[in-house]
Design a protein around this motif. Sequence first.
Motif, PDB file in Angstrom:
ATOM      1  N   ASN A  89      43.067  39.570  49.136  1.00  0.00           N
ATOM      2  CA  ASN A  89      43.130  39.966  47.592  1.00  0.00           C
ATOM      3  C   ASN A  89      43.435  38.603  46.870  1.00  0.00           C
ATOM      4  OD1 ASN A  89      45.242  42.108  45.485  1.00  0.00           O
ATOM      5  ND2 ASN A  89      43.013  41.550  45.228  1.00  0.00           N
ATOM      6  N   VAL A 114      39.074  42.388  48.635  1.00  0.00           N
ATOM      7  CA  VAL A 114      39.408  43.109  47.369  1.00  0.00           C
ATOM      8  C   VAL A 114      39.287  42.121  46.186  1.00  0.00           C
ATOM      9  CG1 VAL A 114      41.081  44.923  46.418  1.00  0.00           C
ATOM     10  CG2 VAL A 114      40.655  44.652  48.768  1.00  0.00           C
ATOM     11  N   GLU A 148      39.113  45.952  42.846  1.00  0.00           N
ATOM     12  CA  GLU A 148      40.734  46.108  42.879  1.00  0.00           C
ATOM     13  C   GLU A 148      41.094  47.340  42.374  1.00  0.00           C
ATOM     14  OE1 GLU A 148      43.299  42.170  42.706  1.00  0.00           O
ATOM     15  OE2 GLU A 148      42.577  43.002  40.786  1.00  0.00           O
ATOM     16  N   SER A 157      46.790  47.293  45.633  1.00  0.00           N
ATOM     17  CA  SER A 157      45.266  46.813  45.858  1.00  0.00           C
ATOM     18  C   SER A 157      45.031  46.635  47.267  1.00  0.00           C
ATOM     19  CB  SER A 157      44.635  46.089  44.855  1.00  0.00           C
ATOM     20  OG  SER A 157      44.829  46.625  43.512  1.00  0.00           O
ATOM     21  N   TRP A 158      45.776  45.669  47.671  1.00  0.00           N
ATOM     22  CA  TRP A 158      45.680  45.303  49.042  1.00  0.00           C
ATOM     23  C   TRP A 158      45.916  46.326  50.241  1.00  0.00           C
ATOM     24  CZ3 TRP A 158      48.787  45.214  53.430  1.00  0.00           C
ATOM     25  CH2 TRP A 158      48.568  44.604  54.475  1.00  0.00           C
ATOM     26  N   GLY A 215      42.652  48.236  50.235  1.00  0.00           N
ATOM     27  CA  GLY A 215      41.583  47.804  50.871  1.00  0.00           C
ATOM     28  C   GLY A 215      41.758  47.885  52.200  1.00  0.00           C
TER      29      GLY A 215
END
Length: 592
Positions: A24, A240, A271, A540-541, A544
């Motif tokens: 990301n 991401v 994201e 967000s990571w 993903g």
Amino acid sequence: MDYLKTVVPSQLLSERGSNLVVINPGSANIRVGLAKQDSPFIVPHCIARRTTQFSKLNVQDQLLNSQLTTAQHMEREKAYDVIASLLKIPFLDEEVANSSVPRKMGRVDGYNLQNTRKDVAFTWTDIHVKDIHSSVAPESSMDKSFINESLVQHEGTDSKEPTLTKRKFRAVICGEEALRISPTEPYCLRRPIRRGHLNISQHYPMQQVLEDLHALWDWILSDKLHISHQERSLYSAILVVPETFDNREIKEILSILLRDLCFSSAVVHQEGLAAVFGNGLSTACVVNMGAQVTSVICIEDGVALPNTEKTLPFGGEDISRCLLWTQRHHQTWPQIRTDILTKPIDLLMLNRLKVSYCEIKEGELDAIAVVHSYEDAMPPGSHKTRLTALNVPPMGLFYPTLLIPDLYPPPPRSWFHDYEDMLEDTWHVEFPRRPDMPDGLYPGINVGLPMWDNYPIFSMKPKKEEKVGLAEAITSSILSTGRIDLQRKLFCSIQLIGGVALTGGLIPAVEERVLHAIPSNEAIDTVEVLQSRTNPTFVSWKGGAILGVLDFGRDAWIHREDWTRNGIHIGSGRKYKDSYFLQAQAMCYINS
């Protein structure tokens, strides 16, 4: 699906996430880790190379608008007074007039640094190569090439320590160490991504940006994840990407992953969309507040609504810069040379002060803190002082004229001429219905529904940045959906992510400011920010990782051979699709 209903989530991540690398990238930091990990490695997204062209540290960047105009200065002071009235603190001129005697400040040479970590000074990076015999195991080819490259440069050095052989300089330094290089050393510091885009300019050509990204990510894979070059083909990458990235930028980064870093396959996710899955949600207004860019996008039933996207050109680093301006204006900053443009280590210090002391609350907010001075190759100096008006800088999110973000000229417009959309319009794609699923359940939904006709695509390259505050951007994004039922749901499902989301008092401030920003003719009277189930800095990571683990079919993945031989072309069948069916699988699992 039966397997998904019975398996424990942690077991699923452990079984299927051991060979998935989730990446990301951001403007200031990059988050990288295996999908099975609980949290990623967070590494400053910068690289420094030793050079013979400069006699001291050179920060190679796009030209900065660091000189304020008179109009900008007046707008900043006006914004400060507006914020002061809201926070019930003295106005700017009023406070200065009452401070006839400057506040006392003093250097603290013998200050006790073991109280809290936030008072510990950063140390200068050791730019010398470590002893070869004590270096990392030979299978780490990145480390080996790194050392070998260093050995052939700068044979003569002024070594102050007695050694058996001459000490060699490190040719390449990555991550936080690059930010802590002394200004007297001949290194060139580069940041491959700036304000949400590849940092391409006449001073930083595209080829050098991509080469720096390759070297930096290669170092992270070898040094942090311990994945050697020989093992890369056993791993797949989940990329991401920020909403600010354009198609050409996504393609270039995919080439780095598949062609240069030799991953066997890769997939791309947005994201904001990944953040929704990271928190186990289906519908939300995602507000991503990073270091240099703030973006807003609405997600409905696991699908990003493209015309709701808003990009604001400011973030956490701008709050840190504003913190420095505020303290200097109130004469609380020590008489030291703090320069975040030429001394990146000063920005590290300011970011830490911001995280430790800045919050949003009414009334005067002061704190006793230790400020460090970093002069050329000298040991850091400690200065104990009282910082004031610490609740003003984060309010710049709502009044951006207080922040006055540095301006970066965009790349040449020809850079954005790309006719392939890497994030394809999946709401116009027909997916086969499952006859055993009733209407309204995610795996059985027919994506080609008339409702998506309300969301046209506007091909804006480069993407437009909004000149409004955070509350106005959130309100405009949600209202642009055009449906009152969805609007009410989104106003009660605001999700704050990114490092700035950890600011104390930000959630009630967002709720209050957004409620006031909604036009009076709208039948909406409730605004709620949802508490994040995952750390906002890497949600967000995490999302993903979840999307990658739950993608059993992998229809949307791009394989290395396809990409390196032919690329991905429209109609080829291997073109990247932001697969709605993939999202439906994850949604079904999360809600089961």
